[in-house]
Design a protein around this motif. Structure first.
Motif: not given
Length: 267
Positions: A190-192, A194-195
């Motif tokens: 998941e991008d969020d 990961r950030k």
């Protein structure tokens, strides 16, 4: 008889609806503040450990996170002690939650400064530079970066000792509790998330999912042939990716051994 059957079906339908309604997902709203001066903490991390969804507080410390009763929320902020919170029905009634975090006490470590007498000849000075286990040393004029400090492998010479290899524990954990593996994979995907994890260095999320303490996590990564430098400096996202890669490599190795053992021996 038909009337009683109808009442029973109606009761079961209402009961099922009530149970489904009681576990429905609700948006938990709250604010993260400094415990002593009530200052809002912006960019604090809030993660639902059960659903594997997370968010970051805004400039006023507010957050909104999908949760349901009995979920566990992990709240962390750089330089502050993290907190785990069990979600109850009372917290899901619409009232905003205030979570206060305390600053971590600063650890004062002894620093030893040693001078190194360089003579100005590159080939000689390279050998005179002091080696630090936890840093990378790059010397101008040389193409590579040196990573000082190789992981020290453990001696698992006996069959009994081999059973306690951390990577074998990891293999067993993901086999018995595949949800833990799926949660780590979701964190990586998941991008969020990961950030969020790319800027996190407290190891608490991965320790929670792996059911390990900090030393056990260090032993695992050492067993997976990662250096002291990586173990100390990597972000939480890099740690999760390293553990998943180590697991996949170990699984492939074990699978290969099993398949070789199944090959019939010809006389």
């Amino acid at each position: 008889m038909q009337r009683n059957l109808f009442i029973l079906c109606l009761f079961l339908s209402v009961s099922a609806f009530s149970q489904k309604d009681s576990i429905r997902t609700t948006i938990l709203k709250g604010q993260i503040v400094h415990a002593e001066n009530k200052r809002a903490l912006s960019a604090a991390h809030v993660l639902n450990l059960n659903a594997v969804v997370g968010t970051i507080t805004d400039d006023k410390g507010f957050f909104e996170l999908p949760t349901k009763a009995n979920d566990t929320i992990l709240v962390s902020y750089l330089g502050f002690s993290s907190i785990k919170l069990k979600v109850t029905n009372d917290l899901l009634k619409g009232n905003e939650l205030e979570i206060a975090l305390y600053e971590k006490p600063e650890e004062i470590k002894e620093v030893i400064i040693k001078s190194t007498q360089l003579i100005g000849v590159l080939e000689v000075d390279v050998k005179l530079v002091p080696k630090d286990r936890f840093t990378r040393i790059h010397i101008n004029g040389l193409p590579q970066t040196y990573e000082v400090g190789k992981p020290q492998g453990k001696n698992f010479a006996s069959p009994i000792a081999a059973l306690f290899q951390p990577v074998d524990f990891l293999y067993s954990l993901f086999g018995k509790k595949p949800n833990q593996l799926k949660k780590l994979q979701k964190l990586k995907k998941e991008d969020d998330l990961r950030k969020m994890l790319a800027g996190n260095f407290d190891r608490e999320v991965i320790m929670e999912y792996l059911e390990m303490d900090r030393q056990e996590l260090t032993d695992l990564l050492t067993d997976c042939q990662y250096s002291d430098y990586f173990i100390k400096k990597a972000s939480d996202l890099q740690m999760i990716e390293a553990v998943l890669d180590c697991y996949e490599n170990h699984k492939a190795l074990k699978k290969g051994k099993i398949e070789r053992n199944k090959i019939p021996v010809k006389n």
